[in-house]
Design a protein around this motif. Structure first.
Motif, short mmCIF file in Angstrom:
data_model
loop_
_atom_site.label_atom_id
_atom_site.label_comp_id
_atom_site.label_asym_id
_atom_site.label_seq_id
_atom_site.Cartn_x
_atom_site.Cartn_y
_atom_site.Cartn_z
N PHE A 131 0.86 -1.18 0.00
CA PHE A 131 0.00 0.00 0.00
C PHE A 131 0.90 1.23 0.00
CE2 PHE A 131 -2.33 3.47 1.94
CZ PHE A 131 -3.57 3.39 1.32
N HIS A 132 0.74 2.09 -1.03
CA HIS A 132 1.58 3.27 -1.14
C HIS A 132 0.78 4.57 -1.23
CE1 HIS A 132 5.10 0.79 -1.50
NE2 HIS A 132 4.60 0.14 -2.53
N GLY A 133 -0.56 4.51 -1.15
CA GLY A 133 -1.34 5.73 -1.19
C GLY A 133 -2.52 5.63 -2.14
N ARG A 134 -3.30 6.72 -2.22
CA ARG A 134 -4.58 6.67 -2.94
C ARG A 134 -4.64 7.56 -4.17
NH1 ARG A 134 -8.44 3.90 -0.15
NH2 ARG A 134 -7.94 3.37 2.02
N GLY A 143 -0.16 -3.01 -4.30
CA GLY A 143 -0.54 -4.36 -4.72
C GLY A 143 -1.83 -4.81 -4.10
N LYS A 144 -2.71 -3.85 -3.79
CA LYS A 144 -3.96 -4.17 -3.14
C LYS A 144 -4.93 -4.78 -4.16
CE LYS A 144 -7.21 -2.15 0.18
NZ LYS A 144 -7.52 -0.98 1.00
N PRO A 145 -5.45 -5.97 -3.90
CA PRO A 145 -6.33 -6.64 -4.87
C PRO A 145 -7.54 -5.78 -5.24
CG PRO A 145 -5.67 -8.17 -3.14
CD PRO A 145 -5.20 -6.81 -2.71
N GLY A 146 -7.84 -5.73 -6.53
CA GLY A 146 -9.02 -5.03 -7.02
C GLY A 146 -8.82 -3.57 -7.34
N TRP A 147 -7.70 -2.98 -6.91
CA TRP A 147 -7.50 -1.55 -7.12
C TRP A 147 -7.29 -1.19 -8.58
CZ3 TRP A 147 -4.58 1.90 -3.13
CH2 TRP A 147 -5.40 2.09 -2.03
N GLY A 148 -6.90 -2.16 -9.41
CA GLY A 148 -6.69 -1.87 -10.81
C GLY A 148 -7.97 -1.68 -11.59
N ASP A 149 -9.11 -1.99 -10.96
CA ASP A 149 -10.39 -1.95 -11.68
C ASP A 149 -11.26 -0.75 -11.32
OD1 ASP A 149 -9.69 -4.46 -12.77
OD2 ASP A 149 -10.51 -5.48 -11.01
N ILE A 150 -10.97 -0.07 -10.21
CA ILE A 150 -11.87 0.97 -9.72
C ILE A 150 -11.87 2.19 -10.63
CG2 ILE A 150 -12.43 2.47 -7.77
CD1 ILE A 150 -11.02 0.47 -5.94
N GLU A 188 -1.00 -2.23 5.81
CA GLU A 188 -2.36 -2.48 5.37
C GLU A 188 -2.60 -3.94 4.99
OE1 GLU A 188 -4.97 -0.28 5.35
OE2 GLU A 188 -3.57 0.97 6.46
N ALA A 189 -1.54 -4.65 4.68
CA ALA A 189 -1.66 -6.08 4.36
C ALA A 189 -1.84 -6.93 5.60
CB ALA A 189 -0.44 -6.55 3.58
N GLY A 190 -1.69 -6.31 6.77
CA GLY A 190 -1.86 -7.06 8.01
C GLY A 190 -0.59 -7.16 8.82
N VAL A 191 0.25 -6.12 8.75
CA VAL A 191 1.51 -6.07 9.49
C VAL A 191 2.38 -7.28 9.11
CG1 VAL A 191 2.57 -5.62 11.75
CG2 VAL A 191 0.20 -4.97 11.35
N ARG A 360 -7.65 -6.58 7.99
CA ARG A 360 -8.07 -7.82 7.34
C ARG A 360 -9.15 -8.46 8.22
NH1 ARG A 360 -5.83 -5.90 3.71
NH2 ARG A 360 -4.33 -6.78 2.22
N PRO A 361 -10.06 -9.24 7.64
CA PRO A 361 -11.18 -9.79 8.43
C PRO A 361 -10.76 -10.68 9.60
CG PRO A 361 -11.62 -10.01 6.08
CD PRO A 361 -10.19 -9.57 6.20
#
Length: 393
Positions: A131-134, A143-150, A188-191, A360-361
């Protein structure tokens, strides 16, 4: 309860609580209920809520000079840059307002350097789950899953490797690669902590291939991991580093740092209306001077050990998966996807609530103030036990 944020653009799901005051490790809502805060603005409030040191720096500087524009020098800008150079392995500093902005600057610097020194090399190798920002470019770099589609189509030129897998980095490197960008702890990946051996191999590989190593220390820098910077824990020196979050102690401040040989921007290549403004720089200088004292950092390491041991004890007692982390950036891994329920139960505790984060859940993240006391951490662990018992049993 009605939604107090009905006038805001929807960006996230927030509980209806409205906070009114914060002091040290504690937040107080408009109804007067107190909450022990183990999130601290996502590792932002390095000295807790409303520390007198920041209040004094803001007041003193606001009475002198707010923003003469980035076209001119100001004393806090120069002093903070000098301090960051003095405590790090870097030679040059650019001040910005957010981690995403600093990371964008790092990518721009790498591409400027690649255009000059590597025949137009421009690709950045990052890591899955990073995670490097928005901003658009930083969402591509992440490398957050799904971010390439938004927000497609996304900016190109960002390849991905797997953390702790040096062979995957080697496969991702090409003659077009300008830099490798890594979070030494993927928050953001869960430490997820980078393995020391992998980081040393990565440093050697990037040096051998002649590409830059960028350390994104937006979350891990300025004492969070028990040293001034997380790269010290690994015994390596990056070529470029980014800072934010804890650098400002609660105000919007970030930094891009590089070694002299990579100081390749031409005038006009990089800037920003609020870049290096004296108000934020004065706060950053006060925070860095406090946090990066040897005695203070020793206290961070002591509290990190207390938190780690306490989380391990909870894991054994409640048959959880375990805990992990570095310094005061830690995670408790749960046996099921109940982390959001634990977060809600902790906030609802009476008479005192507890604030946690579930990136993460199945995982709880803890990022207390770096000056949290032994007693406050003990109380936090006790409250966490209550919330876990409510949800798991």
């Amino acid at each position: 309860m009605s939604d107090p944020g009905q006038d805001l653009i929807t960006i996230t799901q927030r509980p209806p609580t409205v906070f009114a005051d914060g002091h040290g490790a504690w937040l107080i809502d408009e109804g007067g209920k107190r909450y022990l805060d183990l999130i601290q603005g996502w590792a932002v409030n390095s000295l807790g809520h409303s520390p007198g040191l920041i209040t004094q720096a803001l007041l003193a500087q606001s009475q002198r000079l707010l923003n003469p524009s980035p076209a001119y020098y100001n004393r806090p800008l120069l002093d903070l840059a000098g301090r960051l150079v003095a405590i790090s392995c870097f030679d040059r500093v650019f001040l910005a307002s957010s981690g995403a902005e600093a990371n964008e600057g790092a990518v721009k610097l790498a591409r400027r350097w690649g255009s000059r020194r590597r025949g137009g090399a421009h690709e950045i190798v990052g890591f899955e789950q990073a995670f490097h920002g928005r901003t658009l470019a930083m969402m591509s770099a992440s490398g957050k899953p799904g971010w390439g589609d938004i927000y497609a189509p996304m900016p190109a030129g960002f390849a991905k490797a797997r953390l702790n897998d040096i062979a995957s980095v080697e496969r991702a490197l090409t003659p077009r690669t300008a830099a490798v960008m890594i979070e030494l702890v993927q928050g953001e990946a869960g430490v997820v902590v980078a393995d020391p051996g992998f980081v040393r191999e990565l440093r050697a590989l990037t040096a051998e291939r002649g590409v830059l190593l960028i350390a994104d220390e937006v979350q891990t820098g300025i004492g969070r991991c028990g040293h001034a910077f997380a790269y010290e824990h690994y015994g390596i020196e990056p070529d470029v580093m980014t800072l934010a979050k804890g650098l400002g102690g609660g105000v919007p401040l970030a930094a891009l740092l590089c070694k002299e040989e990579f100081n390749c921007f031409e005038p006009g290549d990089q800037g920003g209306t609020f870049a290096g403004n004296p108000l934020m720089a004065a706060v950053g200088l006060a925070v860095v001077n406090e946090v990066c004292r040897p005695g203070f950092l020793a206290g961070v390491r002591a509290r990190a050990e207390q938190l780690s041991v306490g989380l391990q004890s909870l894991a054994r007692e409640l048959a959880l998966v375990g805990e992990r982390g570095l310094g005061l950036l830690r995670a408790l891994v749960l046996p099921a996807d109940v982390a959001p329920a634990v977060v809600a139960a902790a906030q609802a505790l009476e008479p005192v609530g507890l604030l946690l984060n579930a990136p993460r859940p199945h995982l709880i993240r803890l990022m207390p103030a770096l000056n949290v006391s032994e007693a406050e951490l003990g109380e936090g662990l006790a409250l966490l036990r209550q919330a876990l018992n409510e949800v798991l049993r």
